[in-house]
Motif scaffolding. Structure first.
Motif, PDB file in Angstrom:
ATOM      1  N   GLU A 249      22.752  34.692 -23.804  1.00 52.04           N
ATOM      2  CA  GLU A 249      23.067  33.269 -23.946  1.00 52.04           C
ATOM      3  C   GLU A 249      24.529  33.031 -24.305  1.00 52.04           C
ATOM      4  OE1 GLU A 249      22.237  29.444 -23.368  1.00 52.04           O
ATOM      5  OE2 GLU A 249      20.746  31.043 -23.151  1.00 52.04           O
ATOM      6  N   HIS A 250      25.085  33.899 -25.137  1.00 50.47           N
ATOM      7  CA  HIS A 250      26.474  33.695 -25.562  1.00 50.47           C
ATOM      8  C   HIS A 250      27.454  33.951 -24.417  1.00 50.47           C
ATOM      9  CE1 HIS A 250      25.046  37.734 -26.574  1.00 50.47           C
ATOM     10  NE2 HIS A 250      26.261  38.188 -26.312  1.00 50.47           N
ATOM     11  N   LEU A 251      27.076  34.810 -23.464  1.00 52.68           N
ATOM     12  CA  LEU A 251      27.950  35.011 -22.307  1.00 52.68           C
ATOM     13  C   LEU A 251      27.918  33.795 -21.391  1.00 52.68           C
ATOM     14  CD1 LEU A 251      27.432  38.768 -21.316  1.00 52.68           C
ATOM     15  CD2 LEU A 251      29.175  37.740 -22.804  1.00 52.68           C
ATOM     16  N   LEU A 252      26.762  33.181 -21.260  1.00 55.54           N
ATOM     17  CA  LEU A 252      26.675  31.941 -20.491  1.00 55.54           C
ATOM     18  C   LEU A 252      27.490  30.840 -21.172  1.00 55.54           C
ATOM     19  CD1 LEU A 252      22.858  31.999 -19.646  1.00 55.54           C
ATOM     20  CD2 LEU A 252      24.733  32.295 -18.017  1.00 55.54           C
ATOM     21  N   LYS A 253      27.365  30.748 -22.466  1.00 54.46           N
ATOM     22  CA  LYS A 253      28.053  29.702 -23.230  1.00 54.46           C
ATOM     23  C   LYS A 253      29.565  29.884 -23.206  1.00 54.46           C
ATOM     24  CE  LYS A 253      28.359  27.725 -27.882  1.00 54.46           C
ATOM     25  NZ  LYS A 253      27.854  27.819 -29.291  1.00 54.46           N
ATOM     26  N   ASN A 254      30.027  31.130 -23.283  1.00 58.05           N
ATOM     27  CA  ASN A 254      31.464  31.395 -23.391  1.00 58.05           C
ATOM     28  C   ASN A 254      32.148  31.624 -22.047  1.00 58.05           C
ATOM     29  OD1 ASN A 254      31.190  31.223 -26.160  1.00 58.05           O
ATOM     30  ND2 ASN A 254      30.968  33.424 -26.451  1.00 58.05           N
ATOM     31  N   PHE A 255      31.395  31.483 -20.967  1.00 53.65           N
ATOM     32  CA  PHE A 255      31.998  31.613 -19.634  1.00 53.65           C
ATOM     33  C   PHE A 255      33.087  30.548 -19.493  1.00 53.65           C
ATOM     34  CE2 PHE A 255      32.118  31.399 -14.963  1.00 53.65           C
ATOM     35  CZ  PHE A 255      32.021  32.751 -14.625  1.00 53.65           C
ATOM     36  N   SER A 256      34.298  30.960 -19.167  1.00 51.51           N
ATOM     37  CA  SER A 256      35.437  30.050 -19.290  1.00 51.51           C
ATOM     38  C   SER A 256      35.824  29.354 -17.990  1.00 51.51           C
ATOM     39  CB  SER A 256      36.658  30.816 -19.822  1.00 51.51           C
ATOM     40  OG  SER A 256      37.088  31.793 -18.886  1.00 51.51           O
TER      41      SER A 256
END
Length: 280
Positions: A249-256
């Motif tokens: 989830e954090h990789l989805l959220k932090n995708f820039s």
């Protein structure tokens, strides 16, 4: 498919060709790491953009020719430049005045892994013959070498077999062999940006893992061309029912990346499914 490719690509890009000590210390899947050359963090590379370009072409019902394929590569980059391209392609993007000139500049007999890294969406084509034909043509645009073409075909067939429920992941090497493609499923060590290494690393990764988190971490643990191995592995795995399909989830959220980012890729994924798998 494309969302998974993009997230794995962006994570793997931060570890591309870094020292193994860095991988041991930082490959925790907690957040993205900035690419050591571009300094860009949480953004996909050429692996995803070229996959996106082929997906767009598949949805347009335009003739599948080398000229049209080169044109979508050119147009996708020009509207939204991303990092990670090989030097010869980057030079062509910079110097070519139009897609026709670009097409002539990128023709090569390279056996690098640039053709196979974008082949996953081609698995949507309805028959193995179509998959092989389309994967061969697209590979020849930039990597007109038998090794590169075969690797492109193998990745497209691997995706196809999952999308159409022909085999399970563990049966994939046997399936490819039945079609005349022998693959190595026992890869260890760093991965060079060449077709043979990358194909072996991807198949080996898929034989040992069936969830996105472990596929990404293991792809990075190999070292070398980590973004390509991670992106292809997750792209192929997304086609199989047995894969645990939860991205961190954090990789989805932090995708820039926002322009042509995850929402755009998710929409392309939906369109591909509706066009090719509606009757399944």
């Amino acid at each position: 498919m494309l969302v998974e490719i993009a997230v794995a690509d962006a994570y793997g890009a931060g570890f591309e060709f870094v020292e193994q000590e860095v991988i041991v210390a930082e490959n925790k899947l907690i957040d993205y790491r900035a690419h050591q050359l571009s300094g860009i963090k949480g953004c996909y590379t050429d692996d995803t953009q070229m996959s996106l370009a082929l997906a767009e072409l598949m949805l347009k019902d335009i003739e599948w020719t080398q000229e049209n394929i080169a044109e979508v590569f050119y147009e996708c980059y020009k509207r939204d430049p991303v990092h990670g391209y090989a030097k010869r392609l980057q030079t062509a993007f910079s110097e070519a005045e139009n897609a026709a000139i670009f097409a002539r500049m990128i023709n090569s007999d390279s056996f690098g892994n640039g053709a196979m890294m974008r082949s996953v969406p081609l698995g949507y084509f309805n028959s193995e013959a179509e998959v092989i034909d389309h994967a061969t043509i697209q590979a020849s645009v930039t990597h007109n070498h038998p090794i590169a073409i075969d690797a492109s075909v193998c990745i497209a067939l691997a995706a196809h077999a999952g999308l159409y429920g022909k085999v399970t992941l563990i049966e994939l090497p046997e399936y490819l062999l039945s079609l005349g493609y022998k693959v190595n499923s026992g890869w260890h060590g760093r991965v060079k940006a060449i077709s043979e290494d990358t194909l072996s690393a991807v198949i080996s990764n898929l034989m040992g893992h069936n969830c996105y988190s472990t596929l990404i971490r293991n792809a990075v643990n190999f070292g070398g061309d980590t973004d390509s191995v991670a992106a292809i592995s997750c792209g192929v795995a997304s086609c199989y029912k047995e894969t645990k399909k939860t991205l961190p989830e954090h990789l989805l959220k932090n995708f820039s990346k926002h322009s042509y980012g995850l929402d755009y890729l998710a929409d392309l994924d939906s369109q591909l499914k509706n066009k090719y798998l509606a009757d399944i």
